[in-house]
Design a protein around this motif. Structure first.
Motif, mmCIF file in Angstrom:
data_model
loop_
_atom_site.group_PDB
_atom_site.id
_atom_site.type_symbol
_atom_site.label_atom_id
_atom_site.label_comp_id
_atom_site.label_asym_id
_atom_site.label_seq_id
_atom_site.Cartn_x
_atom_site.Cartn_y
_atom_site.Cartn_z
ATOM 1 N N ARG A 120 -17.987 -4.305 17.113
ATOM 2 C CA ARG A 120 -17.022 -4.892 16.192
ATOM 3 C C ARG A 120 -15.619 -4.432 16.541
ATOM 4 O O ARG A 120 -15.423 -3.439 17.223
ATOM 5 C CB ARG A 120 -17.362 -4.533 14.746
ATOM 6 C CG ARG A 120 -17.423 -3.030 14.479
ATOM 7 C CD ARG A 120 -18.096 -2.740 13.158
ATOM 8 N NE ARG A 120 -17.342 -3.296 12.074
ATOM 9 C CZ ARG A 120 -16.441 -2.620 11.355
ATOM 10 N NH1 ARG A 120 -16.209 -1.333 11.595
ATOM 11 N NH2 ARG A 120 -15.779 -3.195 10.389
ATOM 12 N N HIS A 231 -0.385 -19.207 1.326
ATOM 13 C CA HIS A 231 -1.011 -18.040 1.953
ATOM 14 C C HIS A 231 -2.331 -18.366 2.630
ATOM 15 O O HIS A 231 -2.723 -17.715 3.594
ATOM 16 C CB HIS A 231 -1.197 -16.943 0.892
ATOM 17 C CG HIS A 231 -1.988 -15.778 1.380
ATOM 18 N ND1 HIS A 231 -3.177 -15.390 0.816
ATOM 19 C CD2 HIS A 231 -1.777 -14.938 2.426
ATOM 20 C CE1 HIS A 231 -3.651 -14.349 1.479
ATOM 21 N NE2 HIS A 231 -2.828 -14.054 2.449
ATOM 22 N N GLN A 237 -2.904 -10.002 9.906
ATOM 23 C CA GLN A 237 -3.181 -9.001 8.894
ATOM 24 C C GLN A 237 -2.606 -9.490 7.569
ATOM 25 O O GLN A 237 -1.553 -10.116 7.548
ATOM 26 C CB GLN A 237 -2.529 -7.689 9.293
ATOM 27 C CG GLN A 237 -3.042 -6.541 8.466
ATOM 28 C CD GLN A 237 -2.544 -5.232 8.996
ATOM 29 O OE1 GLN A 237 -1.358 -5.040 9.123
ATOM 30 N NE2 GLN A 237 -3.456 -4.346 9.300
ATOM 31 N N PRO B 47 -2.587 -2.235 3.504
ATOM 32 C CA PRO B 47 -1.777 -3.292 2.863
ATOM 33 C C PRO B 47 -2.402 -3.950 1.627
ATOM 34 O O PRO B 47 -1.710 -4.134 0.620
ATOM 35 C CB PRO B 47 -1.601 -4.320 3.983
ATOM 36 C CG PRO B 47 -1.707 -3.531 5.242
ATOM 37 C CD PRO B 47 -2.665 -2.410 4.955
ATOM 38 N N TYR B 48 -3.690 -4.292 1.665
ATOM 39 C CA TYR B 48 -4.283 -4.945 0.483
ATOM 40 C C TYR B 48 -4.337 -3.985 -0.701
ATOM 41 O O TYR B 48 -4.245 -4.404 -1.855
ATOM 42 C CB TYR B 48 -5.690 -5.456 0.789
ATOM 43 C CG TYR B 48 -5.735 -6.575 1.802
ATOM 44 C CD1 TYR B 48 -5.181 -7.812 1.521
ATOM 45 C CD2 TYR B 48 -6.352 -6.407 3.037
ATOM 46 C CE1 TYR B 48 -5.229 -8.848 2.444
ATOM 47 C CE2 TYR B 48 -6.406 -7.433 3.967
ATOM 48 C CZ TYR B 48 -5.846 -8.649 3.669
ATOM 49 O OH TYR B 48 -5.900 -9.670 4.584
ATOM 50 N N TYR B 51 -1.382 -4.236 -2.985
ATOM 51 C CA TYR B 51 -1.420 -5.289 -4.010
ATOM 52 C C TYR B 51 -2.279 -4.851 -5.189
ATOM 53 O O TYR B 51 -1.963 -5.140 -6.347
ATOM 54 C CB TYR B 51 -1.934 -6.607 -3.407
ATOM 55 C CG TYR B 51 -0.954 -7.199 -2.429
ATOM 56 C CD1 TYR B 51 0.207 -7.831 -2.886
ATOM 57 C CD2 TYR B 51 -1.151 -7.103 -1.058
ATOM 58 C CE1 TYR B 51 1.128 -8.341 -2.003
ATOM 59 C CE2 TYR B 51 -0.226 -7.619 -0.154
ATOM 60 C CZ TYR B 51 0.904 -8.241 -0.633
ATOM 61 O OH TYR B 51 1.825 -8.744 0.246
ATOM 62 N N LYS B 127 -9.236 -5.825 -0.668
ATOM 63 C CA LYS B 127 -10.481 -6.505 -0.282
ATOM 64 C C LYS B 127 -11.055 -5.923 0.999
ATOM 65 O O LYS B 127 -12.245 -6.024 1.262
ATOM 66 C CB LYS B 127 -10.273 -8.011 -0.130
ATOM 67 C CG LYS B 127 -9.396 -8.398 1.040
ATOM 68 C CD LYS B 127 -9.536 -9.879 1.396
ATOM 69 C CE LYS B 127 -8.715 -10.165 2.629
ATOM 70 N NZ LYS B 127 -8.883 -11.506 3.165
ATOM 71 N N GLN B 128 -10.234 -5.311 1.823
ATOM 72 C CA GLN B 128 -10.729 -4.586 2.993
ATOM 73 C C GLN B 128 -9.619 -3.671 3.486
ATOM 74 O O GLN B 128 -8.449 -3.902 3.212
ATOM 75 C CB GLN B 128 -11.194 -5.530 4.112
ATOM 76 C CG GLN B 128 -10.116 -6.422 4.684
ATOM 77 C CD GLN B 128 -10.707 -7.600 5.463
ATOM 78 O OE1 GLN B 128 -11.526 -8.340 4.943
ATOM 79 N NE2 GLN B 128 -10.283 -7.769 6.690
ATOM 80 N N ALA B 130 -7.349 -1.805 6.443
ATOM 81 C CA ALA B 130 -6.788 -2.314 7.699
ATOM 82 C C ALA B 130 -7.320 -1.584 8.926
ATOM 83 O O ALA B 130 -7.114 -2.039 10.043
ATOM 84 C CB ALA B 130 -5.266 -2.216 7.653
ATOM 85 N N ASN B 133 -11.520 -2.770 8.622
ATOM 86 C CA ASN B 133 -11.568 -4.217 8.388
ATOM 87 C C ASN B 133 -12.879 -4.689 7.798
ATOM 88 O O ASN B 133 -13.301 -5.810 8.084
ATOM 89 C CB ASN B 133 -11.349 -4.955 9.714
ATOM 90 C CG ASN B 133 -9.973 -5.564 9.758
ATOM 91 O OD1 ASN B 133 -9.468 -6.013 8.733
ATOM 92 N ND2 ASN B 133 -9.361 -5.560 10.917
ATOM 93 N N GLY B 135 -14.430 -4.408 4.206
ATOM 94 C CA GLY B 135 -14.550 -5.081 2.908
ATOM 95 C C GLY B 135 -15.846 -4.754 2.202
ATOM 96 O O GLY B 135 -16.318 -5.528 1.377
ATOM 97 N N MET B 152 -11.507 -11.305 -3.418
ATOM 98 C CA MET B 152 -10.480 -12.271 -3.005
ATOM 99 C C MET B 152 -9.506 -12.578 -4.140
ATOM 100 O O MET B 152 -9.081 -13.712 -4.347
ATOM 101 C CB MET B 152 -11.132 -13.574 -2.533
ATOM 102 C CG MET B 152 -11.989 -13.432 -1.301
ATOM 103 S SD MET B 152 -11.027 -12.983 0.146
ATOM 104 C CE MET B 152 -10.215 -14.530 0.508
ATOM 105 N N ASP B 187 -6.889 -9.596 -2.444
ATOM 106 C CA ASP B 187 -6.329 -10.283 -1.296
ATOM 107 C C ASP B 187 -4.809 -10.109 -1.408
ATOM 108 O O ASP B 187 -4.312 -9.490 -2.345
ATOM 109 C CB ASP B 187 -6.712 -11.770 -1.417
ATOM 110 C CG ASP B 187 -6.531 -12.529 -0.128
ATOM 111 O OD1 ASP B 187 -6.108 -11.949 0.874
ATOM 112 O OD2 ASP B 187 -6.820 -13.754 -0.142
ATOM 113 N N LYS B 188 -4.072 -10.685 -0.469
ATOM 114 C CA LYS B 188 -2.614 -10.691 -0.614
ATOM 115 C C LYS B 188 -2.258 -11.476 -1.873
ATOM 116 O O LYS B 188 -2.877 -12.487 -2.172
ATOM 117 C CB LYS B 188 -2.006 -11.380 0.611
ATOM 118 C CG LYS B 188 -0.497 -11.333 0.643
ATOM 119 C CD LYS B 188 0.032 -12.065 1.851
ATOM 120 C CE LYS B 188 1.541 -12.038 1.885
ATOM 121 N NZ LYS B 188 2.061 -12.792 3.036
#
Lengths: 305, 263
Positions: A120, A231, A237, B47-48, B51, B127-128, B130, B133, B135, B152, B187-188
């Motif tokens: 992965r 979006h 990312q 990043p997520y 939010y 949600k996940q 970085a 990756n 989730g 999401m 999510d974003k």
């Protein structure tokens, strides 16, 4: 080894990625059972080559997505290696099933080798991880990374009526603003960045996309700058990770955030007026030109094919 | 509704699960078959998760209750908790552990215990993350603590006695309702992320981070069921072909057909 596949659905149909999950399963060997949540696509599923048994799970709990309720019904039917799609719902369901089985989940595999050696992409595609599981596990597979199993199978079809307590109630469903193909579903993607100058200019990308049946995507810069670019088009990312055969980047400089979502595309074409744009570093074919010049002739050349 | 739901909300404890990851701009190096953590130039909140933190703050502002920021990771991750406190998290829990070789089940059992330790019944996370990756964490934690799970998510609001959330679905978006206990994986979102002001930063520096080990939470994580063999850098792509001017479009299109065989 027993293998359980979780069918991926697309509304009332079986999603084509389900055949890819079965294709990957056949490379592992063993007896394959396929679970159809809500009974969706059960007859089509039973014709997938290499599947020995289809369990069609019916019940009110499947009328809308609730990973807790779905997994409560599905986990008791899962055995051995459980395979799902790495779509957002696939990942969520896989995690819940793994947790209920008390086994680990490894997400978004791009390759499976001998003895279930899993590959992965991690760190936004900046590194590749290989691992193995010591016992049962749940894995999700990246769409379009595995060959589909053929049809012509004749699996035993079992229907199971189930009930489960639903705790996520859908109050309102809103269809997508656009009927265009989603980037995560497409084999060809053409994406625009801030270099397109104005969101209205995405119509030129749509025109090219229509010629070759592509989806239209966008960079984060475009999505953040313009309200007209939603979006759900964002690649990279904090957007979608895509794996198409062909990715055409137009007016996209190639920020690391964007590359994270599309660098694993099989072929990449970059169109940018700046010859030093980082996007050219990952492009198989680069064209140094403005989109105003390049897109009309791209449309024309593709239409000739 | 009325006074009862108000009282109920004031008792609400919101937890946000944060993970510190290499900043997207950081170069990733590999040594001895593992990503070299020491070579990462900058660490950031995933990043997520940012939010999730923003909406956790909004929920606290509209619905009342306490907000606790939780992370599981090495000692450097505590900075991220202080950053969360600087924008309004009331308390911080740091489960100090090296998670780099842990499987999903181990991490989830630690975080589920951390959530229970804080008495949180509304949980927000990205949600996940970085780096991996994956989730997996949100849904797994939801299962372990018996919470409704919504993934999401791009918006969440207090709605009566419960919560209304907007989530992406395969066919568009859905507005869903859930009650406590519940978990939202973000999510974003279409919201500005708040930045700390000087007062917030000063206040956060005075706050004490509760630091515990998995064992302190009564968690025996056992052995990892997944053995990582290696991290490798992705294979170098051969340099591409570059053409000047729009007149080269026809050449590229024919190469896509003849060489690449993709159209």
């Amino acid at each position: 080894m027993n293998i359980t596949i979780i069918a991926e659905t697309n509304g009332n149909q079986l999603h084509s990625v389900t055949s890819q999950l079965a294709g990957a399963a056949s490379s592992l060997g063993g007896t394959t059972t396929l679970l159809c949540p809500g009974g969706v696509g059960e007859s089509e599923a039973s014709e997938i080559s290499g599947v020995s048994k289809v369990i069609s799970l019916k019940g009110d709990c499947f009328s809308s997505f609730d990973s807790g309720a779905w997994s409560a019904v599905m986990a008791p039917h899962c055995d051995g290696v459980v395979i799902a799609s790495s779509s957002p719902t696939g990942r969520e369901l896989a995690s819940q099933i793994a947790s209920k089985m008390g086994v680990p989940v490894v997400q978004d595999l791009t390759e499976i080798g001998q003895d279930l050696k899993m590959t992965r992409s991690v760190y936004s595609g900046k590194a590749i991880e290989t691992s193995t599981a010591s016992g049962s596990c749940v894995i999700t597979l990246r769409q379009n990374a595995f060959e589909s199993a053929g049809s012509g199978g004749n699996a035993e079809l079992i229907t199971v009526d189930s009930t489960s307590e639903v705790s996520v109630a859908v109050k309102e469903a809103m269809a997508k603003a656009s009927e265009r193909l989603d980037v995560s579903e497409a084999d060809i993607i053409i994406s625009g960045g801030r270099g397109m100058g104005d969101p209205a200019n995405f119509s030129h990308l749509n025109e090219v996309a229509d010629v070759i049946g592509a989806a239209v995507g966008a960079s984060r810069a475009a999505v953040d700058s313009w309200d007209e670019i939603p979006h759900n088009m964002q690649v990279g990312q904090t957007g979608k990770t895509v794996n198409p055969s062909l990715y055409i980047a137009v007016g996209i400089s190639g920020a690391i955030q964007h590359l994270a979502g599309m660098r694993s595309s099989k072929y990449i074409v970059a169109i940018n007026k700046d010859p030093d744009a980082p996007i050219f570093g990952v492009a198989d074919y680069g064209i140094v030109a403005t989109w105003e010049e390049a897109l009309p002739s791209l449309k024309e050349e593709l239409a000739k094919l | 509704m009325g006074i009862y739901s108000r009282v109920d909300r004031d008792n609400m404890t919101i937890a946000v699960l944060l993970k510190q990851v290499p900043d997207t701009t950081s170069k990733i190096a590999v040594s001895d078959g593992r990503v070299d953590q020491d070579s990462v130039s900058k660490w950031s909140t995933s990043p997520y998760d940012e939010y999730a933190l923003e909406y956790a703050l909004q929920l606290k502002e509209s619905g009342g209750g306490d907000l606790v920021a939780i992370t599981c990771g090495p000692s450097r991750s505590s900075k991220m908790l202080t950053d969360a406190a600087a924008v309004g998290a009331d308390s911080m829990l740091h489960v100090e552990a090296d998670t780099s070789e842990m499987d999903s089940r181990q991490i989830q059992s630690i975080l589920a215990a951390a959530v229970k330790h804080c008495g949180a019944d509304v949980i927000l996370c990205g949600k996940q993350a970085a780096d991996t990756n994956s989730g997996s964490t949100g849904p797994g934690v939801a299962n372990l603590i018996g919470a409704a799970c919504v993934g999401m998510v791009s918006e969440v609001n207090v709605d009566g006695d419960g919560f209304s959330a907007l989530r992406a679905s395969p066919s568009g978006n859905e507005r869903v309702m859930v009650s406590k206990p519940c978990l939202f994986a973000f999510d974003k979102a279409a919201t500005e992320l708040r930045r700390p002001n000087v007062k917030g930063i000063m206040m956060a520096k005075k706050k004490v981070i509760e630091t515990v080990s998995p064992g302190d939470l009564g968690v025996d994580i056992g052995e990892s069921g997944v053995k990582i063999h290696a991290h490798d850098l992705p294979p170098e792509k051969p340099p591409g072909q570059k053409f000047e001017g729009a007149e080269s479009v026809s050449i590229v299109v024919s190469k896509l057909r003849e060489e690449a065989n993709v159209i």
